[in-house]
Design a protein around this motif. Structure first.
Motif, PDB file in Angstrom:
ATOM      1  N   LYS A  85      33.537  42.002  40.825  1.00  0.00           N
ATOM      2  CA  LYS A  85      34.756  41.796  40.038  1.00  0.00           C
ATOM      3  C   LYS A  85      34.452  42.111  38.576  1.00  0.00           C
ATOM      4  O   LYS A  85      33.431  41.688  38.036  1.00  0.00           O
ATOM      5  CB  LYS A  85      35.240  40.356  40.200  1.00  0.00           C
ATOM      6  N   CYS A 130      30.249  42.408  45.692  1.00  0.00           N
ATOM      7  CA  CYS A 130      31.229  41.565  44.982  1.00  0.00           C
ATOM      8  C   CYS A 130      31.149  41.776  43.473  1.00  0.00           C
ATOM      9  O   CYS A 130      30.506  41.005  42.753  1.00  0.00           O
ATOM     10  CB  CYS A 130      31.056  40.110  45.361  1.00  0.00           C
ATOM     11  N   SER A 178      30.990  38.306  40.688  1.00  0.00           N
ATOM     12  CA  SER A 178      32.298  37.751  41.018  1.00  0.00           C
ATOM     13  C   SER A 178      32.212  36.225  41.007  1.00  0.00           C
ATOM     14  O   SER A 178      31.134  35.657  40.872  1.00  0.00           O
ATOM     15  CB  SER A 178      32.750  38.242  42.397  1.00  0.00           C
ATOM     16  N   TYR A 230      37.456  45.385  42.750  1.00  0.00           N
ATOM     17  CA  TYR A 230      38.563  44.532  43.202  1.00  0.00           C
ATOM     18  C   TYR A 230      39.855  45.279  42.891  1.00  0.00           C
ATOM     19  O   TYR A 230      40.565  44.974  41.940  1.00  0.00           O
ATOM     20  CB  TYR A 230      38.491  43.176  42.517  1.00  0.00           C
TER      21      TYR A 230
END
Length: 448
Positions: free
Chosen positions: A152, A150, A388, A182
């Protein structure tokens, strides 16, 4: 699409010979001691985004995000300042982007050796980047690796700090297991051009790729780097994003690593095996309520056939959680529950013990997987998210009877794992936050 490929070029053809003005390579550098491992990690940010890819005891590959209109030179030196040829295996660019990818390989290295990679500007002949890297130790039965997911890229402070903290733990390997980009966030166009731009942007922004010391890094995807939130095998551009993921993540030469169906692959290290599974390309749509699968027949056959080749412990790494059905969200157990039960039944027939690693849920947790499923007790380590979105207490939304520990801060998990055939598979999992505060620390012994 503008695509060019050059295989096994001699490093002296242009990556070294064109810059012969550098008569004493190590003396002319802009870092006084390129092999000084005590350098302040946060003081260094490389000029280019460089990924150390597949690395063995005698070779290393690199994936460089490079400007389309420049062809940089590359040099590698050992600790005695002896130069070793670099081969450019592949160069891939797009007309619609100022950025391209170059894949490099250097061979004839020594086991557990320390080396220096240099990048040279083609116009000035000056060194513009220097990185340290090492080869693997083929005799090591114990290794330290990071699991993260994750990523981001819209939080500048988090994406800088968290990868500095990863570097400070000094792992042997980094595994990015899902949402490495992402790609669907801020997408300019729903086509190859748009996804390429987002992959480039994330690669440029994450400080992991600009650290002074490179670390072999391997990845699999989940929904956001596959194409979009909860996307499955019906995604119309899945072959486009598959090719894109392979360009940015996969080595050009699979020596010491085996490629499987989709973007899956298997790596051996520390007397253990690491199966990076593809949880998206073959995944049934949510409308398929019967016979729903996550990995698909081809990938399952690949997994079981390779597992049966050895008794060495195996990590099954997946973007989505395995035993996260309690959340009633995007977990294997929830959407493809019967498929997971069937897989566990087959795993129970294999002599090699397995452990599970996953991401996706934006909190980290350790689970004890009960003996009734596989015939022995094992674990699932979920590592999410490194930078994230999350919020304090996110892991408390639902009761999980398997849970040993959990946290919802930005974090990553460091694993020390050792294959002890006579005693069992020893696994220690430590979860660290942005100040290297330890949020949990647990040890397991898995006995088959």
């Amino acid at each position: 699409m503008d695509f060019s490929r050059r295989r096994f070029l001699s490093g002296s053809a242009w990556t070294v010979g064109a810059f012969g003005v550098m008569a004493t390579p190590l003396a002319n550098g802009w870092i006084s001691d390129p092999f000084n491992q005590s350098l302040n990690i946060t003081a260094y940010r490389g000029h280019l985004a460089i990924l150390q890819s597949l690395t063995t005891s005698n070779s290393a590959q690199f994936i460089v995000l490079t400007e389309r209109d420049k062809q940089y030179g590359y040099q590698v030196f050992d600790s005695a300042a002896i130069e070793i040829p670099v081969r450019i295996l592949r160069r891939e660019v797009r007309k619609h982007s100022k950025w391209g990818i170059e894949k490099l390989m250097v061979a004839n290295l020594l086991p557990a050796g320390e080396y220096l990679l240099r990048v040279i500007d083609p116009d000035s002949g000056q060194v513009v980047d220097e990185r340290n890297f090492a080869t693997s130790n083929p005799l090591a039965s114990k290794g330290k690796f990071v699991i993260a997911s994750c990523m981001k890229d819209n939080k500048e402070e988090a994406r800088e700090i968290m990868w500095d903290r990863v570097a400070e733990t000094n792992p042997d390997i980094v595994f990015m297991i899902g949402d490495t980009c992402y790609a669907d966030n801020g997408l300019d166009s729903d086509d190859e051009k748009g996804y390429w731009a987002r992959y480039v942007e994330t690669r440029n922004l994450l400080s992991h790729f600009r650290q002074k010391r490179l670390v072999p890094t391997y990845a699999t995807w989940d929904d956001h780097d596959f194409g979009g939130n909860n996307f499955d095998s019906t995604f119309r551009l899945k072959d486009t994003t598959k090719s894109l993921f392979e360009t940015f993540w996969h080595p050009e030469v699979f020596e010491g690593m085996e490629k499987g169906p989709g973007i899956s692959n298997v790596l051996s290290a520390f007397g253990q095996r690491f199966f990076l599974m593809d949880c998206r390309y073959f995944r049934s749509s949510r409308q398929e309520s019967t016979n729903a699968v996550q990995w698909g027949t081809q990938q399952e056959e690949f997994l079981f056939s390779r597992l049966a080749l050895s008794k060495d412990p195996a990590w099954l790494m997946n973007g989505s959680q395995f035993f996260g059905g309690y959340l009633k969200k995007d977990a294997f157990e929830y959407w493809q529950g019967q498929n997971l039960k069937n897989i566990c039944s087959q795993l129970a027939q294999i002599e090699a013990p397995v452990g599970f690693a996953s991401g996706d849920v934006h909190f980290s947790e350790l689970m004890n997987i009960e003996k009734s499923l596989l015939g022995y007790s094992t674990f699932e380590i979920t590592s999410s998210s490194i930078h994230s979105s999350s919020f304090v207490g996110m892991h408390l939304r639902a009761q999980n009877d398997r849970r040993i520990d959990a946290t919802s801060v930005h974090n990553f998990v460091v694993v020390d794992a050792e294959n002890k055939p006579e005693e069992g598979w020893s696994v220690r999992a430590r979860c660290y936050g942005k100040s290297l505060k330890k949020h949990f620390d647990h040890e397991f012994i898995v006995k088959r």
